[in-house]
Each structure stands twice: as structure tokens, then as C-alpha cells.
Write an enzyme that holds these catalytic residues in place. Structure first.
Site, PDB file in Angstrom:
ATOM      1  N   GLY A  20       0.837  -1.280  -0.104  1.00 46.83           N
ATOM      2  CA  GLY A  20      -0.038   0.006   0.065  1.00 46.83           C
ATOM      3  C   GLY A  20       0.860   1.369  -0.060  1.00 46.83           C
ATOM      4  O   GLY A  20       0.604   2.225   0.657  1.00 46.83           O
ATOM      5  N   LEU A  21       1.870   1.205  -0.698  1.00 43.73           N
ATOM      6  CA  LEU A  21       2.854   2.284  -0.882  1.00 43.73           C
ATOM      7  C   LEU A  21       2.441   3.668  -1.800  1.00 43.73           C
ATOM      8  O   LEU A  21       3.085   4.538  -1.837  1.00 43.73           O
ATOM      9  CB  LEU A  21       4.220   1.812  -1.168  1.00 43.73           C
ATOM     10  CG  LEU A  21       5.001   0.890  -0.305  1.00 43.73           C
ATOM     11  CD1 LEU A  21       6.305   0.293  -1.043  1.00 43.73           C
ATOM     12  CD2 LEU A  21       5.407   1.329   1.020  1.00 43.73           C
ATOM     13  N   SER A  22       1.553   3.236  -2.586  1.00 46.92           N
ATOM     14  CA  SER A  22       1.232   4.525  -3.606  1.00 46.92           C
ATOM     15  C   SER A  22       0.087   5.161  -3.588  1.00 46.92           C
ATOM     16  O   SER A  22      -0.843   4.709  -4.371  1.00 46.92           O
ATOM     17  CB  SER A  22       1.437   3.690  -4.803  1.00 46.92           C
ATOM     18  OG  SER A  22       2.816   3.495  -5.237  1.00 46.92           O
ATOM     19  N   GLY A  24      -2.890   7.216  -4.315  1.00 48.15           N
ATOM     20  CA  GLY A  24      -3.175   7.839  -5.485  1.00 48.15           C
ATOM     21  C   GLY A  24      -3.468   6.570  -6.498  1.00 48.15           C
ATOM     22  O   GLY A  24      -4.113   6.709  -7.589  1.00 48.15           O
ATOM     23  N   ASN A  25      -2.700   5.666  -6.189  1.00 47.97           N
ATOM     24  CA  ASN A  25      -2.809   4.318  -7.109  1.00 47.97           C
ATOM     25  C   ASN A  25      -3.858   3.416  -6.388  1.00 47.97           C
ATOM     26  O   ASN A  25      -3.240   2.677  -5.260  1.00 47.97           O
ATOM     27  CB  ASN A  25      -1.641   3.737  -7.233  1.00 47.97           C
ATOM     28  CG  ASN A  25      -1.454   2.361  -7.733  1.00 47.97           C
ATOM     29  OD1 ASN A  25      -2.325   1.535  -7.760  1.00 47.97           O
ATOM     30  ND2 ASN A  25      -0.238   1.734  -8.020  1.00 47.97           N
ATOM     31  N   ARG A 138      10.142   4.368  -4.799  1.00 49.96           N
ATOM     32  CA  ARG A 138      10.154   4.334  -6.378  1.00 49.96           C
ATOM     33  C   ARG A 138      11.545   5.092  -6.449  1.00 49.96           C
ATOM     34  O   ARG A 138      12.153   4.863  -7.580  1.00 49.96           O
ATOM     35  CB  ARG A 138       8.987   4.616  -7.225  1.00 49.96           C
ATOM     36  CG  ARG A 138       7.882   3.945  -6.877  1.00 49.96           C
ATOM     37  CD  ARG A 138       7.036   3.492  -8.123  1.00 49.96           C
ATOM     38  NE  ARG A 138       8.068   2.777  -9.153  1.00 49.96           N
ATOM     39  CZ  ARG A 138       7.527   2.359 -10.394  1.00 49.96           C
ATOM     40  NH1 ARG A 138       6.410   2.623 -10.625  1.00 49.96           N
ATOM     41  NH2 ARG A 138       8.636   1.701 -11.069  1.00 49.96           N
ATOM     42  N   GLU A 174       8.252  10.667 -14.053  1.00 47.89           N
ATOM     43  CA  GLU A 174       7.755   8.962 -14.082  1.00 47.89           C
ATOM     44  C   GLU A 174       8.013   8.358 -15.318  1.00 47.89           C
ATOM     45  O   GLU A 174       7.547   7.391 -15.483  1.00 47.89           O
ATOM     46  CB  GLU A 174       6.173   9.134 -13.649  1.00 47.89           C
ATOM     47  CG  GLU A 174       6.098   9.653 -12.369  1.00 47.89           C
ATOM     48  CD  GLU A 174       6.155   8.788 -11.002  1.00 47.89           C
ATOM     49  OE1 GLU A 174       5.815   7.593 -11.013  1.00 47.89           O
ATOM     50  OE2 GLU A 174       6.601   9.419  -9.929  1.00 47.89           O
ATOM     51  N   ARG A 212       2.120  13.215 -10.395  1.00 51.30           N
ATOM     52  CA  ARG A 212       3.520  12.865 -10.119  1.00 51.30           C
ATOM     53  C   ARG A 212       4.338  13.581 -11.119  1.00 51.30           C
ATOM     54  O   ARG A 212       5.759  13.464 -10.749  1.00 51.30           O
ATOM     55  CB  ARG A 212       3.416  11.215 -10.192  1.00 51.30           C
ATOM     56  CG  ARG A 212       2.704  10.543  -9.335  1.00 51.30           C
ATOM     57  CD  ARG A 212       3.496   9.005  -9.107  1.00 51.30           C
ATOM     58  NE  ARG A 212       2.379   7.993  -8.833  1.00 51.30           N
ATOM     59  CZ  ARG A 212       2.613   6.786  -8.645  1.00 51.30           C
ATOM     60  NH1 ARG A 212       3.886   6.381  -9.142  1.00 51.30           N
ATOM     61  NH2 ARG A 212       1.774   5.980  -7.997  1.00 51.30           N
ATOM     62  N   HIS A 248      -0.899   7.601 -13.424  1.00 53.12           N
ATOM     63  CA  HIS A 248       0.063   7.787 -14.895  1.00 53.12           C
ATOM     64  C   HIS A 248      -1.014   7.851 -15.866  1.00 53.12           C
ATOM     65  O   HIS A 248      -1.779   7.424 -15.994  1.00 53.12           O
ATOM     66  CB  HIS A 248       0.864   6.475 -14.982  1.00 53.12           C
ATOM     67  CG  HIS A 248       1.893   6.756 -13.832  1.00 53.12           C
ATOM     68  ND1 HIS A 248       2.222   5.161 -13.460  1.00 53.12           N
ATOM     69  CD2 HIS A 248       2.710   7.383 -13.405  1.00 53.12           C
ATOM     70  CE1 HIS A 248       3.202   5.578 -12.629  1.00 53.12           C
ATOM     71  NE2 HIS A 248       3.688   6.661 -12.609  1.00 53.12           N
ATOM     72  N   ASN A 359      -1.172  -4.410  -7.674  1.00 53.86           N
ATOM     73  CA  ASN A 359      -0.466  -3.186  -7.340  1.00 53.86           C
ATOM     74  C   ASN A 359      -0.603  -2.094  -8.245  1.00 53.86           C
ATOM     75  O   ASN A 359       0.325  -1.277  -8.114  1.00 53.86           O
ATOM     76  CB  ASN A 359       1.255  -3.724  -7.024  1.00 53.86           C
ATOM     77  CG  ASN A 359       1.547  -3.581  -5.610  1.00 53.86           C
ATOM     78  OD1 ASN A 359       0.842  -3.095  -4.747  1.00 53.86           O
ATOM     79  ND2 ASN A 359       2.626  -4.228  -5.127  1.00 53.86           N
ATOM     80  N   CYS A 365       2.437  -1.283 -17.949  1.00 56.88           N
ATOM     81  CA  CYS A 365       3.426  -0.609 -16.953  1.00 56.88           C
ATOM     82  C   CYS A 365       4.606  -1.778 -16.972  1.00 56.88           C
ATOM     83  O   CYS A 365       5.742  -1.067 -16.521  1.00 56.88           O
ATOM     84  CB  CYS A 365       2.523  -0.708 -15.431  1.00 56.88           C
ATOM     85  SG  CYS A 365       1.506   0.258 -15.352  1.00 56.88           S
TER      86      CYS A 365
HETATM   87  N1  LIG Z   1       3.315   1.983 -13.604  1.00 55.76           N
HETATM   88  C1  LIG Z   1       2.642   0.939 -12.556  1.00 55.76           C
HETATM   89  C2  LIG Z   1       3.244   1.544 -11.279  1.00 55.76           C
HETATM   90  C3  LIG Z   1       2.655   0.694 -10.167  1.00 55.76           C
HETATM   91  C4  LIG Z   1       3.229   1.298  -8.943  1.00 55.76           C
HETATM   92  N2  LIG Z   1       2.776   0.375  -7.902  1.00 55.76           N
HETATM   93  C5  LIG Z   1       3.374   0.611  -6.564  1.00 55.76           C
HETATM   94  O1  LIG Z   1       4.368   0.857  -6.426  1.00 55.76           O
HETATM   95  C6  LIG Z   1       2.644  -0.247  -5.442  1.00 55.76           C
HETATM   96  C7  LIG Z   1       3.685  -0.897  -4.299  1.00 55.76           C
HETATM   97  C8  LIG Z   1       2.937  -1.326  -3.136  1.00 55.76           C
HETATM   98  O2  LIG Z   1       1.931  -0.718  -2.717  1.00 55.76           O
HETATM   99  O3  LIG Z   1       3.299  -2.391  -2.671  1.00 55.76           O
HETATM  100  C9  LIG Z   1       3.191   2.853  -8.491  1.00 55.76           C
HETATM  101  O4  LIG Z   1       2.160   3.143  -8.199  1.00 55.76           O
HETATM  102  O5  LIG Z   1       4.276   3.415  -9.054  1.00 55.76           O
END
Ligand SMILES: NCCC[C@H](NC(=O)CCC(=O)O)C(=O)O
Length: 441
Positions: A20-22, A24-25, A138, A174, A212, A248, A359, A365
């Protein structure tokens, strides 16, 4: 000059997990702490590479990075042996250990922005490494990405690999995920469309989720890549869709040669952009999907636009989609009509990439497109090109080293660090990359 598009796919690393590091994603947030399967993830990606290579599309592989990133943990003040560094980080903050263990380098559409030699003032192929400044997990990819790309594109007469832009928010970059190239034959001059989410000091930006990519970064990348200024267009992504999870541009648009396949809400001032493209790209064709047929939220969920659009020799195109697009009745209905309509897309291929998709990483991607003339293709490190022998070797390598279950708690296991390094050491020999990882220095 005749040229072809070579797809370089990122190989999923041994520490692939859901953290859950991102922000907005939405897929990243939604699958936080779910149990991952690195072995399956790597095999799903490898099967896509093999299938496309078998179908006649030139295909290569980019290796994963060393994780956990002990070097960065040391930079943050953790000390002792490598095992102790990991142990202390785990005790202090499992979230931090997750970030330095992320296998996110698999999404190589974010590794760099590529300029084919036909568009470059100095006639070389340029690759500018992305700084990925918006997310800590990242941003730490950049130095190794640079080393790996230099080990693949070695010949400085033909290739220029530029280091990432300075690591500041104003220059958030990015890579190819926010870049499209439109035109005729791959080897002819094309129009490069750089898509940004915000401009420093500008007043049109998303409110809920981060943008981003900045305009300032896109402009710097265009300069570094020596893109002929007459061939560049900068366009802003629609901030409203960033706020709906389009982190993105490649989540809402994909292009190939004269075709731009995108949602009707992808860009700010979309019709003005299309007019520019019509004026500058011979035979330009926009395949614009109305919101009434596929909503932005369906596009984000199914990754309809995170597809690969590949050209066959006869000019027809194949659309490479993730399984999620087939399973959604509305999206599949749209795709069925797309195939019947008068456009170059004549086939759809569907892949199960669920581990990466969870993810937020779809087919697009996972790949970095590099247009190469025959001469340039011959100068690429041949050991990274996909074929039967490499496929079998990588499959055996994954089988030998990868775990089939990984949770955040497992990241503290000192065995994982050892397994990863042994695996990557073997891999660099297989791919003839030399010493590209910090542990090999
Ligand atoms: N182009 C797709 C990139 C996906 C990437 N996900 C992540 O890093 C999720 C990692 C995590 O939540 O464990 C991002 O958001 O940059």
C-alpha cells in the site's frame, strides 16, 4: 531508416509484496497487506514476454533490483552487518522496510523516457532515467536503473543513458508512462507527446491525489533526450481523472504509430490536442472511448488503456490486455465493437497478470518501448533478448529461487536477503550484465 519497436519487460523481483505504498494508485491501497506470490508474479510476466516473442514481436528483459535496499537503510542511519541493518529497520518500522523492499522496479514503463534516434538531434537513442520523486520506494530505483540500462545499452556511439533529474518535487518524472510517440513508420521522425500532471506554480492540479509528473520535468527530459524541438508537444493530463486514480497517463491512454487510444476525459483540452495531432501526424486516428460506454472508474479497475498496442508487419495492430478487461462485461462489450469497427486493431490478446495488477501494474506498466534500427538492435546486449533458451533459463531460475508466498513480516527474514542476492548474482551472469548491484561492488 527501417526500425522496429523492441519491448523490454521488467522481471518481477523476489520481494514482490503488497504494501500500500502508492497513495493515488487505488489498486495499491486496496490490496495493502494481502499475501503475495512472487513466484507466480514473475512467471505471469515471463509468460507474456514469451508469448509476444513467439508471436514475432521483438522482446527483451530488464532484471529486478536488489531488495531490501540495505544501502538506503544505512543512509537512514541503520548500522551493523547487513542482516542487523534489516533487523533494526524491521523493528523500527515495518512500513519503512516494505518501502526499501518493494519490487516496484518491475514497472519499467517508469524506468526511463526513450527517444529513438530518428527524433534525436544527435542521431543517437536517448534514455533518461526517471527520478520517480513522488514515492520514496520508487525514487530509490534510479541509481540501479541507470547502471542496468548502461549494461544493456553499452555503445555510447549509439546510445546515451542520462541520469535521473534532481530529486525534488518540482522535477517529478515518471518516465515513459507519461510519454507517447505518434507517427508513421517507427524509423521515421515522430511526434513526442509529453503528458504532465501539474506545473510548478500553476493553478490546474488535482486536489485529492498527487500529480506525479511536472511540466518542468517533461521539458528537461525532452532537452536531455535531444528531441528535435519541432517534434515535441506538452499536454496536461486531466486533473479530474488523476483524482479518480489515473496516477499515470498510461492508465488512460496508449498510442502506437498513428493511433491514440484513450478515454474521452484523458487530457485537459482534449479536442485542441487532437487538432494539433491531426495537423502534425499523417493519418492521425483518435480512438476515443466515451464515458457513457466505459467510465473512468471502470478504466481504472480493468486497465483497459494500460494495454500494449503492437504493430504487425502488415500494418494491423494487436491489443494486449489484462484478464480484468475481459472479465468486465461493459468493457468487454466495448472491445468487441472496437474489433468490428474500421480501425487498425484486428486482434486482442489477454494475459493473466493478476499479481502485478493488484499493485496497479498492467501490461503497459511492465514494458519499456525502445524503437531501434537493425544496427542499434545489434548493439544491444544480446543476452537480454527473449528466446526459447532464455525463457527456459529464467523459468528454472524463478523456480529455484522464488518464494510462493510473502507477507510484510517475511521481509525481516535474513534468509530472504541472502536468497535474493544469490539469485541476482546468478542472474547478472546469465544476462551478462557485469556488476550492477550495490552488493556486487
Ligand atoms: N506503472 C505502474 C506502477 C505501479 C506502482 N505500484 C506500486 O509501487 C505499489 C507498491 C505497493 O503498494 O506495494 C506505482 O504506483 O508506481
Amino acid at each position: 531508416m527501417k526500425a522496429r519497436e523492441v519491448n523490454f519487460d521488467g522481471l518481477v523481483g523476489l520481494t514482490h509484496h503488497y504494501a500500500g505504498l502508492s497513495f493515488g494508485n487505488e489498486a495499491s491501497t486496496k490490496h495493502r497487506h494481502r499475501v503475495s506470490n512472487p513466484k507466480l508474479a514473475a512467471k505471469q510476466g515471463l509468460l507474456k514476454m514469451k508469448a509476444l516473442a513467439d508471436a514475432g514481436f521483438p522482446q527483451a528483459v530488464i532484471p529486478p533490483q536488489e531488495r531490501p535496499n540495505v544501502q538506503v537503510l544505512r543512509q537512514l542511519g541503520f548500522s551493523g552487518s547487513d542482516e542487523q541493518v534489516v533487523e533494526k529497520a524491521a523493528a523500527h518500522s515495518p512500513h519503512l522496510l516494505s518501502a526499501v523492499s518493494s519490487a516496484s522496479s518491475m514497472w519499467v514503463a517508469n524506468a526511463a523516457t526513450v527517444c529513438p534516434s530518428a527524433d534525436a538531434l544527435d542521431g543517437r537513442v536517448h534514455l533518461t532515467v526517471a527520478n520517480l520523486n513522488n514515492k520514496f520506494h520508487r525514487a530509490i530505483e534510479a541509481p540501479t536503473t541507470e547502471a542496468v540500462l548502461k549494461a544493456i545499452f553499452r555503445d555510447e556511439h549509439k546510445f546515451a543513458v542520462h541520469p535521473a533529474l534532481p530529486q525534488v518535487a518540482m522535477l517529478g518524472d515518471e518516465g515513459a508512462a507519461n510519454h507517447n510517440r505518434l507517427g508513421g513508420e517507427y524509423g521515421e521522425q515522430g511526434i513526442q507527446l509529453f503528458v504532465y500532471g501539474r506545473e510548478e506554480g500553476g493553478n490546474t492540479a488535482p486536489g485529492r491525489y498527487p500529480a506525479r509528473q511536472t511540466l518542468e520535468a517533461s521539458q528537461a527530459v525532452a532537452r536531455l533526450n535531444q528531441v528535435c524541438p519541432r517534434q515535441v508537444i506538452f499536454a496536461q493530463q486531466n486533473p479530474a481523472v488523476i483524482d479518480q486514480g489515473v496516477f499515470h497517463n498510461d492508465v488512460i491512454a496508449v498510442s502506437n504509430r498513428q493511433v491514440l487510444f484513450c478515454h474521452e476525459q484523458a487530457f485537459l483540452h482534449q479536442q485542441a490536442l487532437f487538432s494539433q495531432l491531426r495537423a502534425r501526424v499523417p493519418g492521425f486516428m483518435a480512438l476515443e472511448v466515451p464515458d457513457a460506454e466505459v467510465s473512468v472508474s471502470d478504466a481504472v479497475e480493468t486497465y483497459l488503456f494500460n494495454s500494449q498496442l503492437l504493430s504487425r508487419e502488415d500494418g494491423s495492430m494487436v491489443l494486449i490486455l489484462p484478464q480484468e478487461s475481459r472479465e468486465h462485461p461493459g468493457v468487454w462489450r466495448y472491445l468487441t465493437t472496437l474489433l468490428e469497427q474500421d480501425n487498425p486493431i484486428s486482434e486482442i490478446k489477454v494475459f493473466d497478470l493478476r499479481e502485478s495488477m493488484s499493485n496497479g501494474g498492467g501490461p503497459a506498466c511492465l514494458r519499456l518501448r525502445v524503437v531501434l534500427t537493425d544496427d542499434e538492435a545489434r548493439a544491444v546486449n544480446p543476452a537480454v533478448m527473449m528466446n526459447d533458451v532464455l525463457f527456459r533459463a529464467l523459468n528454472d531460475w524463478i523456480e529455484r529461487y522464488y518464494r510462493d508466498r510473502l507477507t510484510q513480516a517475511d521481509l525481516a527474514d535474513p534468509m530472504l536477503l541472502r536468497e535474493s542476492r544469490e539469485a541476482l548474482d546468478t542472474l547478472t551472469k546469465m544476462l551478462r550484465l557485469g556488476s550492477v548491484y550495490p552488493f556486487q561492488q
